[in-house]
Design an enzyme around this catalytic site. Structure first.
Site, short mmCIF file in Angstrom:
data_model
loop_
_atom_site.label_atom_id
_atom_site.label_comp_id
_atom_site.label_asym_id
_atom_site.label_seq_id
_atom_site.Cartn_x
_atom_site.Cartn_y
_atom_site.Cartn_z
N HIS A 1 50.94 4.08 49.74
CA HIS A 1 51.68 2.97 49.15
C HIS A 1 53.18 3.04 49.45
CE1 HIS A 1 47.92 2.40 47.21
NE2 HIS A 1 48.00 3.56 46.59
N TYR B 1 49.01 -0.92 51.42
CA TYR B 1 48.78 -1.91 50.36
C TYR B 1 49.46 -1.41 49.08
CZ TYR B 1 44.72 1.12 49.25
OH TYR B 1 43.90 2.18 48.97
#
Ligand code: C5P
Length: 308
Positions: free
Chosen positions: A284, A236
């Site tokens: 990430h 994410y």
């Protein structure tokens, strides 16, 4: 005869329109078609990379009347492996909005104004950058998590109008700074309710912030950034990248500082020595995020300051 009259009327009309235009009424029409902001270039104008992505979002912030779809909730609840149900989310949000403003305050766009914003990430490339005055010059200065200012004023400035955080990264705020909560799980929303709740002997928590300036990111925004901006790469998006995209939604001109890994590919901070040398960019997609910021900068959608 009839035809001659028609042709005559037509020519008269064309001449009339021409004369009317020469009399310079065109600025009047230009005024009617007002631009959305007073900057040299407004983000909502033209067919940019931003425009193509922008259209796919409903609301950046939660509000008392916003209904998160169950589909978006189910996506969001898996982010940090919380096994909770939709009704629990709704109850939490209901409680939360009894304490914090029913709608997030966002300065509306206006043809008379150019809302300039600085997004300050926490990269070590801010060291010796001397960006402080340039950051402070923007109307809105958004800092992220623990981003320090004390002792680093020359490089990062002094002003903070908004601070993005989640419970694990929270720092005390003064009375004028807006707390922008990025919720990754229901517990994060509960945290806000808990820190601002009062018992018989006053506030239950020592955490300092102004509850009237709280803004809650819409969980659907996290999905939007993941799906639309990063094409689902990585687990994410990082807090910093989401803040950049958020700024593109609430500002007319966006200046981005403090983004970029160190020479070993780690997301080190400007105020401390890196402890975990295998940090990289965590869960990430740091490389993709960086490429996107560079691309947005190339297309003059934002201004990117890469430090030294
Ligand atoms: O480390 P922290 O999450 O507090 O930093 C805020 C944001 O700044 C990150 O989410 C990331 O997007 C960005 N950052 C970066 N390069 C670094 C450190 C942080 O791009 N070296």
């Amino acid at each position: 005869m009839k035809l001659t009259v028609s042709v005559f009327i037509f020519l008269l009309a064309v001449t009339g329109i021409g004369l009317f235009w020469r009399a310079d009424i065109s600025p009047y029409f230009k005024l009617l078609a007002k631009r959305p902001c007073a900057c040299d270039r407004c983000l909502s104008e033209g067919d940019s990379l931003f425009q193509q992505r922008f259209s796919k979002l409903d609301e950046p912030f939660l509000s008392v009347n916003y209904n998160l779809s169950e589909d978006n909730f189910n996506w969001w609840k898996n982010l940090q492996g919380q096994g909770q149900i939709f009704s629990a989310y709704r109850e939490t949000v209901e409680k939360l909005f009894k304490l914090v403003p029913a709608t997030a305050h966002v300065e509306a766009s206006s043809p008379d104004r150019c809302r300039t914003c600085a997004v300050v990430g926490n990269s070590g490339n801010l060291m010796k950058s001397h960006y402080g005055p340039l950051i402070d010059f923007q109307d809105v200065v958004i800092r992220i998590n623990r981003g320090h200012t004390k002792g680093y004023e020359a490089d990062v400035g002094t002003k903070t109008t908004h601070r993005v955080m989640y419970p694990e990264s929270a720092v005390d705020l003064d009375k004028t700074t807006r707390l922008v909560l990025f919720p990754f799980k229901i517990k994060d929303l509960d945290w806000v309710t808990n820190v601002f709740s009062t018992g018989p002997s006053g506030r239950k928590s020592n955490f300092k912030a102004n509850k009237d300036l709280v803004m809650i990111l819409n969980p659907a925004f996290i999905r939007y950034v993941h799906d639309v901006w990063l094409q689902q790469t990585g687990s994410y998006p990082s807090t910093g990248f989401m803040t950049v995209v958020l700024a593109l939604h609430i500002c007319d001109e966006v200046h981005v500082f403090g983004f970029g890994a160190d020479s070993d590919g780690n997301w080190s901070h400007y105020w401390e020595q890196l402890r975990d040398t295998n940090l990289k960019t965590g869960p990430h997609p740091g490389g993709e995020e960086y490429k996107m910021i560079v691309e947005l900068s190339k297309q003059q959608i934002l201004k990117f300051y890469t430090g030294w």
